[in-house]
Design a protein around this motif. Structure first.
Motif, PDB file in Angstrom:
ATOM      1  N   ALA A  18     -36.496  -1.641 -10.898  1.00 50.85           N
ATOM      2  CA  ALA A  18     -37.586  -1.264 -10.216  1.00 50.85           C
ATOM      3  C   ALA A  18     -38.855  -1.043 -10.573  1.00 50.85           C
ATOM      4  CB  ALA A  18     -37.256  -0.011  -9.590  1.00 50.85           C
ATOM      5  N   SER A  64     -36.924  -1.951  -5.652  1.00 51.10           N
ATOM      6  CA  SER A  64     -35.786  -1.153  -6.156  1.00 51.10           C
ATOM      7  C   SER A  64     -34.787  -2.200  -6.829  1.00 51.10           C
ATOM      8  CB  SER A  64     -35.024  -0.335  -4.761  1.00 51.10           C
ATOM      9  OG  SER A  64     -36.039   0.379  -4.183  1.00 51.10           O
ATOM     10  N   ARG A  67     -37.516   3.026  -2.376  1.00 46.82           N
ATOM     11  CA  ARG A  67     -38.438   4.014  -3.499  1.00 46.82           C
ATOM     12  C   ARG A  67     -38.711   5.432  -2.660  1.00 46.82           C
ATOM     13  NH1 ARG A  67     -41.087   0.463  -7.020  1.00 46.82           N
ATOM     14  NH2 ARG A  67     -42.744   1.885  -7.306  1.00 46.82           N
TER      15      ARG A  67
END
Length: 367
Positions: A149, A127, A198
Motif C-alpha cells: 500500500a 491497498s 484505505r
C-alpha cells in the motif's frame, strides 16, 4: 460497395477541444509488446503509427509514466530522454502523414511483478491486495506479485510521475494526452472500493476514492491546458487481475464524471463493458446515463462494428467511435469502413511481440 459517408457523419471532421479530427473514427490504444527493455520507440513504431494516420485521432498504446508504473515487459515508456526522442520520431511521422496522436499515460499499480520493478521492489497499490493472474516478463509469464500500500506521503510523488510524463509527452510532439484511469490499473484501483481499503483522505468515501484521479487530471491540465487532455474510464471492466467492480458503480463514476466536468476536458473515452471481451453490463448499471453526465465529446469503445457505431451515433449516444483490433490488420480502416470494403481480421498470434511481421506488413488499398 457502399459509400457509408452518405449514411453517417462518422466520416466527417469534428473537434475535440483544440484537437481537430478529420473524421470520428479513433484508433484505440492497443498494446502490441514490440519494445525493448528500454521502452524506447524506433523507426518500426513510427512506421506502424504513420500507416494508421488516417484515423481521426490515434490514441497511442498505454505508455508507462515511470519505471515503477511498468507491469508488462516490452511496453513503451515516457519517463526519460531516450523515450522522448523515440516518441518524437513517431509523432513526426504521424503528423507528416496528416494524422493526430495523443499519449495515454499509464501506471499499472498492483498488476506487476517484482521482476519488472526497480530493484525488485513490490508493486504499489492503494491497498495491499494481490491481483489475480499472470503478467509477461523477460522470463515469460509469471504470477503478479503482492503489492504494498502506498503511504499517504508517497501520493504527491505519484502525481509528480504523471506530471513528468505529461511534460515529456509535450516535448515529444504529441497533440495531447489521455489520462488512463481505466482497466483496473492504478487510478482505477483507487476508485473501486474492491481494491481501495484505505482509511486516509484517498480511501473510504466516494469523494476520497476519486481524489487521486482528479488531482492527477488537474496537474496534467495545468501542463497541457484542458483542451488537449482526455480521460479513459471503464466502470465495469474486470481487467488487470479480474478486478471486481465498485459496489456502487453509478454513484462512484457518476460523481467522478460530474467532478471532471469542471476541467472542461477535450473528451471522455469509455470502455463500454469488459475491455476487448464483451459489452455485458451488470444489472443496475447504465453506461449511457453515466456518459450523458459528461459535458464534452464522448468516445465509445468496445466491440463496435460499423453498424453499431452508426446506430449509436445517430441516437446521439457517441460523438466518435474507437476501434482497436480492427486497426491491427487494416491500417486504412477508415477508408475500408467508408467504402464498405472487406476487413482483414488479424490472427491473435500477431497481436503481441515480434517485429514487423503482423505489425507493419498489412496490405492497404485494392478495395
Amino acid at each position: 460497395m457502399t459509400d457509408n459517408s452518405i449514411r453517417t457523419d462518422l466520416f466527417s471532421p469534428t473537434q475535440m477541444g483544440f484537437i481537430h479530427l478529420a473524421n470520428r473514427i479513433v484508433m484505440a490504444p492497443i498494446t502490441r509488446s514490440r519494445y525493448g527493455e528500454d521502452g524506447v520507440p524506433g523507426e518500426l513504431h513510427a512506421t506502424y503509427y504513420a500507416q494508421r494516420a488516417s484515423a481521426g485521432l490515434i490514441i497511442a498504446e498505454a505508455t508507462n509514466i515511470s519505471a515503477q508504473g511498468r507491469g508488462y515487459a516490452a511496453t513503451p515508456g515516457i519517463w526519460n530522454e531516450a523515450q522522448v526522442a523515440g516518441w518524437k520520431k513517431v509523432t513526426d511521422a504521424v503528423h507528416a502523414a496528416g494524422g493526430k496522436i495523443v499519449s495515454q499515460l499509464w501506471h499499472v499499480g498492483r498488476f506487476s511483478s517484482t521482476q519488472l520493478q526497480p530493484n525488485g521492489e513490490a508493486p504499489v497499490a492503494p491497498s495491499a491486495i494481490r491481483a489475480e493472474g499472470d503478467t509477461y516478463t523477460t522470463e515469460g509469464f509469471v504470477p503478479v506479485s503482492m503489492p504494498r500500500a502506498l503511504e499517504t506521503s508517497e501520493i504527491p510523488g505519484i502525481i509528480e510521475q504523471y506530471k513528468l510524463a505529461a511534460e515529456n509527452a509535450k516535448r515529444a510532439g504529441f497533440d495531447g494526452v489521455e489520462v488512463h484511469s481505466a482497466n483496473s490499473y492504478l487510478l482505477d484501483q483507487f476508485l473501486r472500493d474492491s481494491t481501495n481499503h484505505r482509511t486516509d483522505e484517498y480511501g473510504g468515501s466516494i469523494e476520497n476514492r476519486a481524489r487521486l484521479t482528479l488531482e492527477v487530471t488537474e496537474a496534467i491540465v495545468k501542463i497541457w491546458g484542458n483542451e488537449r487532455v482526455g480521460i479513459r474510464l471503464s466502470p465495469v471492466t474486470p481487467d488487470a487481475g479480474n478486478t471486481p467492480t465498485d459496489s456502487n458503480v453509478m454513484a462512484m463514476y457518476g460523481y467522478l464524471i460530474e467532478q471532471l466536468n469542471r476541467f472542461d476536458l477535450a473528451y471522455l473515452h469509455f470502455v463500454e463493458g469488459a475491455t476487448a471481451t464483451s459489452r455485458f453490463i451488470p444489472e443496475g448499471v447504465d453506461l449511457d446515463v453515466l456518459s450523458a453526465k459528461f459535458n464534452g465529446p464522448f468516445i465509445g469503445n468496445n466491440n463496435y462494428d460499423l453498424e453499431m457505431a452508426i446506430e449509436r451515433r445517430a441516437a446521439g449516444k457517441i460523438d466518435a467511435v474507437a476501434f482497436g483490433r480492427l486497426f491491427i490488420g487494416n491500417p486504412d480502416l477508415v477508408e475500408r469502413l467508408r467504402r464498405g470494403a472487406e476487413l482483414t481480421i488479424a490472427p491473435r498470434e500477431s497481436y503481441y511481440g515480434g517485429g514487423a511481421k503482423g505489425y507493419t506488413d498489412w496490405a492497404t488499398g485494392n478495395y
